[in-house]
Write a protein that holds these residues in place. Structure first.
Motif: not given
Length: 139
Positions: A24-27, A43-45, A106-114, A134-139
């Motif tokens: 998730l952090a890499e995505l 974007f992810v935020g 596309k991003f939601v699908r990638a996250v659900n793929g994890v 993922c939002w936390q990883c934006c910081d």
């Protein structure tokens, strides 16, 4: 094993593994590098804000999504509460004559793929919890 983590002032109980958190952090890094955010600084935020906080999914549209949608629709239509993003994607697909999907989905699908099928079926708010991480990883 159940993990409890408090992200963005909300507690999530998940069985996410260290490998899933790393994925998730890499995505997050990858998508933030390739997509400009339209609502938030990243974007992810914006996507996570829509899923975890505001409930307004248009917060997660990328700059490119808005550019494409603006080709055919006014801001009033794009940000309408009566026309959802899936409908806009369908209309753009018809108008363009080729399949089109927002970076948001596309991003939601990638996250659900994890996530595992079991997590998606049995853990309440698994996608939201992943988005919050993922939002936390934006910081």
């Amino acid at each position: 094993m159940l993990n409890t983590h408090n992200i963005i002032n909300k507690e999530y109980n998940t069985t996410f593994t260290a490998e899933q958190f790393n994925a998730l952090a890499e995505l997050t890094r990858t998508w933030n590098a390739q997509c400009e955010g339209n609502y938030e600084d990243t974007f992810v935020g914006g996507v996570a804000h829509g899923y975890c906080d505001s409930g307004i999914l248009t917060d997660g549209l990328s700059g490119a999504d808005v550019t494409m949608l603006s080709k055919y629709f006014t801001d009033e239509t794009i940000y309408s509460s009566t026309v959802d993003i899936e409908q806009l994607e369908e209309w753009v697909t018809q108008l363009e004559g080729t399949e089109w999907e927002t970076d948001l989905y596309k991003f939601v699908r990638a996250v659900n793929g994890v996530l595992t099928t079991e997590q998606k079926l049995n853990e309440e708010n698994a996608t939201e919890a992943a988005m919050a991480y993922c939002w936390q990883c934006c910081d």
